[in-house]
Design a protein around this motif. Structure first.
Motif, PDB file in Angstrom:
ATOM      1  N   GLY A 242      18.156 -12.386  79.970  1.00 13.82           N
ATOM      2  CA  GLY A 242      17.981 -13.619  79.217  1.00 13.82           C
ATOM      3  C   GLY A 242      17.137 -13.468  77.971  1.00 13.82           C
ATOM      4  O   GLY A 242      17.151 -14.342  77.095  1.00 13.82           O
ATOM      5  N   ASP A 243      16.380 -12.363  77.853  1.00  8.30           N
ATOM      6  CA  ASP A 243      15.596 -12.123  76.648  1.00  8.30           C
ATOM      7  C   ASP A 243      16.522 -11.769  75.477  1.00  8.30           C
ATOM      8  O   ASP A 243      17.668 -11.350  75.674  1.00  8.30           O
ATOM      9  CB  ASP A 243      14.596 -10.990  76.869  1.00  8.30           C
ATOM     10  N   THR A 244      15.992 -11.927  74.268  1.00  2.91           N
ATOM     11  CA  THR A 244      16.757 -11.671  73.053  1.00  2.91           C
ATOM     12  C   THR A 244      16.073 -10.593  72.225  1.00  2.91           C
ATOM     13  O   THR A 244      14.870 -10.650  71.984  1.00  2.91           O
ATOM     14  CB  THR A 244      16.905 -12.954  72.209  1.00  2.91           C
ATOM     15  N   VAL A 245      16.875  -9.613  71.775  1.00  5.62           N
ATOM     16  CA  VAL A 245      16.372  -8.468  71.021  1.00  5.62           C
ATOM     17  C   VAL A 245      17.135  -8.362  69.704  1.00  5.62           C
ATOM     18  O   VAL A 245      18.357  -8.531  69.670  1.00  5.62           O
ATOM     19  CB  VAL A 245      16.564  -7.166  71.834  1.00  5.62           C
ATOM     20  N   LEU A 246      16.408  -8.092  68.623  1.00  4.73           N
ATOM     21  CA  LEU A 246      17.023  -7.692  67.355  1.00  4.73           C
ATOM     22  C   LEU A 246      16.933  -6.181  67.266  1.00  4.73           C
ATOM     23  O   LEU A 246      15.851  -5.609  67.385  1.00  4.73           O
ATOM     24  CB  LEU A 246      16.299  -8.331  66.166  1.00  4.73           C
ATOM     25  N   PHE A 247      18.085  -5.521  67.047  1.00  2.00           N
ATOM     26  CA  PHE A 247      18.123  -4.068  66.984  1.00  2.00           C
ATOM     27  C   PHE A 247      18.785  -3.639  65.683  1.00  2.00           C
ATOM     28  O   PHE A 247      19.964  -3.899  65.451  1.00  2.00           O
ATOM     29  CB  PHE A 247      18.893  -3.481  68.171  1.00  2.00           C
ATOM     30  N   HIS A 248      18.005  -2.998  64.802  1.00  2.00           N
ATOM     31  CA  HIS A 248      18.554  -2.517  63.539  1.00  2.00           C
ATOM     32  C   HIS A 248      19.310  -1.205  63.747  1.00  2.00           C
ATOM     33  O   HIS A 248      19.034  -0.441  64.665  1.00  2.00           O
ATOM     34  CB  HIS A 248      17.432  -2.314  62.519  1.00  2.00           C
TER      35      HIS A 248
ATOM     36  N   ILE B  66      20.594  -8.668  78.717  1.00  2.00           N
ATOM     37  CA  ILE B  66      19.756  -8.984  77.553  1.00  2.00           C
ATOM     38  C   ILE B  66      20.648  -9.240  76.347  1.00  2.00           C
ATOM     39  O   ILE B  66      21.600  -8.489  76.095  1.00  2.00           O
ATOM     40  CB  ILE B  66      18.783  -7.815  77.266  1.00  2.00           C
ATOM     41  N   THR B  67      20.368 -10.302  75.616  1.00  2.00           N
ATOM     42  CA  THR B  67      21.105 -10.613  74.389  1.00  2.00           C
ATOM     43  C   THR B  67      20.614  -9.700  73.268  1.00  2.00           C
ATOM     44  O   THR B  67      19.423  -9.696  72.947  1.00  2.00           O
ATOM     45  CB  THR B  67      20.896 -12.077  73.981  1.00  2.00           C
ATOM     46  N   LEU B  68      21.519  -8.910  72.696  1.00  2.87           N
ATOM     47  CA  LEU B  68      21.153  -8.009  71.602  1.00  2.87           C
ATOM     48  C   LEU B  68      21.879  -8.431  70.335  1.00  2.87           C
ATOM     49  O   LEU B  68      23.112  -8.512  70.305  1.00  2.87           O
ATOM     50  CB  LEU B  68      21.489  -6.558  71.953  1.00  2.87           C
ATOM     51  N   ILE B  69      21.104  -8.719  69.294  1.00  2.00           N
ATOM     52  CA  ILE B  69      21.641  -9.009  67.965  1.00  2.00           C
ATOM     53  C   ILE B  69      21.419  -7.765  67.121  1.00  2.00           C
ATOM     54  O   ILE B  69      20.271  -7.346  66.907  1.00  2.00           O
ATOM     55  CB  ILE B  69      20.950 -10.219  67.322  1.00  2.00           C
ATOM     56  N   GLY B  70      22.499  -7.146  66.668  1.00  7.00           N
ATOM     57  CA  GLY B  70      22.390  -5.920  65.907  1.00  7.00           C
ATOM     58  C   GLY B  70      22.575  -6.143  64.420  1.00  7.00           C
ATOM     59  O   GLY B  70      23.054  -7.197  63.983  1.00  7.00           O
TER      60      GLY B  70
ATOM     61  N   VAL C 112      11.893  -9.736  70.920  1.00  8.40           N
ATOM     62  CA  VAL C 112      11.512  -8.363  70.574  1.00  8.40           C
ATOM     63  C   VAL C 112      12.383  -7.867  69.419  1.00  8.40           C
ATOM     64  O   VAL C 112      13.589  -8.136  69.391  1.00  8.40           O
ATOM     65  CB  VAL C 112      11.678  -7.408  71.791  1.00  8.40           C
ATOM     66  N   VAL C 113      11.772  -7.158  68.479  1.00 14.54           N
ATOM     67  CA  VAL C 113      12.513  -6.428  67.453  1.00 14.54           C
ATOM     68  C   VAL C 113      12.331  -4.943  67.712  1.00 14.54           C
ATOM     69  O   VAL C 113      11.206  -4.475  67.934  1.00 14.54           O
ATOM     70  CB  VAL C 113      12.036  -6.766  66.025  1.00 14.54           C
ATOM     71  N   MET C 114      13.430  -4.194  67.679  1.00  7.22           N
ATOM     72  CA  MET C 114      13.405  -2.737  67.803  1.00  7.22           C
ATOM     73  C   MET C 114      13.907  -2.173  66.475  1.00  7.22           C
ATOM     74  O   MET C 114      15.083  -2.289  66.151  1.00  7.22           O
ATOM     75  CB  MET C 114      14.275  -2.283  68.977  1.00  7.22           C
ATOM     76  N   ASP C 115      12.999  -1.571  65.701  1.00  4.57           N
ATOM     77  CA  ASP C 115      13.274  -1.242  64.305  1.00  4.57           C
ATOM     78  C   ASP C 115      12.952   0.220  64.021  1.00  4.57           C
ATOM     79  O   ASP C 115      11.793   0.618  64.009  1.00  4.57           O
ATOM     80  CB  ASP C 115      12.431  -2.155  63.397  1.00  4.57           C
ATOM     81  N   ALA C 116      14.017   1.011  63.791  1.00  2.82           N
ATOM     82  CA  ALA C 116      13.832   2.405  63.392  1.00  2.82           C
ATOM     83  C   ALA C 116      14.122   2.612  61.914  1.00  2.82           C
ATOM     84  O   ALA C 116      14.155   3.750  61.447  1.00  2.82           O
ATOM     85  CB  ALA C 116      14.726   3.314  64.227  1.00  2.82           C
ATOM     86  N   VAL C 117      14.347   1.526  61.167  1.00  2.00           N
ATOM     87  CA  VAL C 117      14.658   1.640  59.740  1.00  2.00           C
ATOM     88  C   VAL C 117      13.377   1.790  58.931  1.00  2.00           C
ATOM     89  O   VAL C 117      13.281   2.578  57.995  1.00  2.00           O
ATOM     90  CB  VAL C 117      15.487   0.438  59.265  1.00  2.00           C
ATOM     91  N   GLY C 118      12.350   1.006  59.264  1.00  2.00           N
ATOM     92  CA  GLY C 118      11.060   1.170  58.605  1.00  2.00           C
ATOM     93  C   GLY C 118      10.840   0.251  57.429  1.00  2.00           C
ATOM     94  O   GLY C 118      10.969  -0.973  57.544  1.00  2.00           O
ATOM     95  N   LYS C 119      10.542   0.822  56.274  1.00  2.00           N
ATOM     96  CA  LYS C 119      10.073   0.086  55.100  1.00  2.00           C
ATOM     97  C   LYS C 119      11.004  -1.069  54.708  1.00  2.00           C
ATOM     98  O   LYS C 119      10.536  -2.180  54.449  1.00  2.00           O
ATOM     99  CB  LYS C 119       9.947   1.059  53.920  1.00  2.00           C
ATOM    100  N   ASP C 120      12.315  -0.840  54.690  1.00  2.00           N
ATOM    101  CA  ASP C 120      13.241  -1.840  54.151  1.00  2.00           C
ATOM    102  C   ASP C 120      13.377  -3.078  55.029  1.00  2.00           C
ATOM    103  O   ASP C 120      13.737  -4.146  54.533  1.00  2.00           O
ATOM    104  CB  ASP C 120      14.628  -1.224  53.942  1.00  2.00           C
ATOM    105  N   THR C 121      13.136  -2.952  56.311  1.00  2.00           N
ATOM    106  CA  THR C 121      13.375  -4.070  57.235  1.00  2.00           C
ATOM    107  C   THR C 121      12.098  -4.633  57.851  1.00  2.00           C
ATOM    108  O   THR C 121      12.153  -5.632  58.561  1.00  2.00           O
ATOM    109  CB  THR C 121      14.303  -3.619  58.380  1.00  2.00           C
ATOM    110  N   PHE C 122      10.956  -4.033  57.570  1.00  2.00           N
ATOM    111  CA  PHE C 122       9.734  -4.372  58.290  1.00  2.00           C
ATOM    112  C   PHE C 122       9.361  -5.847  58.139  1.00  2.00           C
ATOM    113  O   PHE C 122       9.139  -6.554  59.130  1.00  2.00           O
ATOM    114  CB  PHE C 122       8.582  -3.483  57.819  1.00  2.00           C
ATOM    115  N   GLU C 123       9.289  -6.338  56.918  1.00  2.00           N
ATOM    116  CA  GLU C 123       8.855  -7.717  56.707  1.00  2.00           C
ATOM    117  C   GLU C 123       9.827  -8.712  57.328  1.00  2.00           C
ATOM    118  O   GLU C 123       9.430  -9.670  57.997  1.00  2.00           O
ATOM    119  CB  GLU C 123       8.694  -7.995  55.218  1.00  2.00           C
ATOM    120  N   GLY C 124      11.126  -8.483  57.115  1.00  2.00           N
ATOM    121  CA  GLY C 124      12.125  -9.367  57.712  1.00  2.00           C
ATOM    122  C   GLY C 124      12.099  -9.329  59.222  1.00  2.00           C
ATOM    123  O   GLY C 124      12.350 -10.338  59.882  1.00  2.00           O
TER     124      GLY C 124
END
Length: 324
Positions: free
Chosen positions: A140-146, A165-169, A211-223
């Motif tokens: 039921g949790d929601t994750v943003l995955f870049h 788990i709901t994953l928005i990519g 939760v956000v799971m972000d391996a992109v780094g600089k370009d996506t951090f603020e968003g």
């Protein structure tokens, strides 16, 4: 002797040198492994260019599978003839064979092929710690995955589906978005044609994600920070677009008492028992069919430079391996 890819200087793929190295007998706590396949990961690029500096010259590569040829004193979890796979320091996997520490080398079940083993260890155990060891996640949790169509991303999509788990990519083409959806993502946003941060708010009715799971780094951090619910967790686990610049820690409070962590797989697998447990969990996911390994590209060991070109140009889908 074993053909091995090494670098003498940090720089581009042209720095690779293929040399024949003498492979000796394993010392205490070591094994000698004859590789069948080798995995490629973005950390290899970071090490090659010097973002993660190494003492040079050095062999490259963090992940492979093969057959144990010799076992040093004190090694009890592996024996000669065992199928095995690993993701481990020190680098040196871009080779026909090597001697290495045994603690992070894991017995590979018959149900998992050598190619799958080489393609999934670092990426798969990364997903294991993201979903089970960094923050408590539940159905039921929601994750943003870049980068949801990358090697780690496609495993994460399947893992999320298997856990409810709901994953928005996010991904860079419609084709990659469809691939993420086919592998279990609930939604996938093409960041080249849409404002991904605005679209995420639309998809979550303005609530954001847990939760956000972000391996992109600089370009996506603020968003990514702006995509979190209050008290949400930001997991920054890579720097594909460059390292995140320094920022005011107080921003986390202003944006909703957010949490931020920068984990690495090597902290988690540094303990032998933990590493073996993570690998066992991963093997179970693959053997059950919950997670399938997508090998999108295969290169010969001699073409390792071309493989790195493809990785850096983001021309790869799923996992990339070197065939031995």
């Amino acid at each position: 002797m074993a053909l091995t890819a090494m670098i003498n200087e940090h720089g581009g793929p042209e720095q690779f040198n293929l040399v024949d190295l003498e492979i000796g007998a394993p010392a205490k706590g070591e094994v000698r492994i004859n590789h069948k396949a080798v995995g490629l990961n973005f950390i290899d690029v970071y090490q090659r260019v010097g973002l993660y500096p190494m003492q040079l010259p050095h062999a490259m590569g963090m992940e492979a599978s093969g057959v144990i040829e010799a076992v040093g004193e004190g090694v009890t979890h592996l024996k000669v003839g065992d199928r095995a796979a690993y993701a481990s320091n020190p680098p040196g996997a871009y080779a026909e064979a090597r001697v290495m520490p045994a603690a992070q080398v894991c017995p590979l079940p018959d149900e998992v092929s050598f190619e799958e083993g080489a393609a999934m260890m670092l990426k798969g155990m990364t997903v294991e710690y993201l979903f089970h060891r960094t923050v408590p996640l539940k159905a039921g949790d929601t994750v943003l995955f870049h980068a949801a169509a990358g090697g780690v991303g496609l495993l994460a999509c399947q893992w999320a589906r298997s856990e409810g788990i709901t994953l928005i990519g996010t991904a860079g083409t419609d084709e990659k978005c469809q691939l993420a959806l086919d592998h279990g993502a609930t939604h996938c946003i093409n960041y080249r044609t849409e404002d991904w941060a605005a679209k995420l708010q639309e998809l979550t009715n303005g609530k954001g994600v847990d939760v956000v799971m972000d391996a992109v780094g600089k370009d996506t951090f603020e968003g990514s920070l702006d995509s979190l619910k209050p008290l949400g967790m930001m997991i920054s686990f890579g720097n594909a677009s460059g390292p995140v610049p320094p920022f005011d820690l107080g921003i986390l409070g202003k944006k909703g008492s957010l949490k931020l962590t920068r984990p690495t797989i090597f902290t988690h697998i540094g303990d032998h028992a933990t590493c073996q447990a993570m690998a066992k969990h991963l093997f179970e996911k693959v053997a059950s069919g919950d997670v399938k390994i997508n090998i999108g590209q295969r290169f010969a060991l001699q073409d390792v430079g071309k493989a790195h070109d493809a990785l850096e140009a983001r021309q790869t889908i799923g996992s990339t391996i070197l065939e031995i």
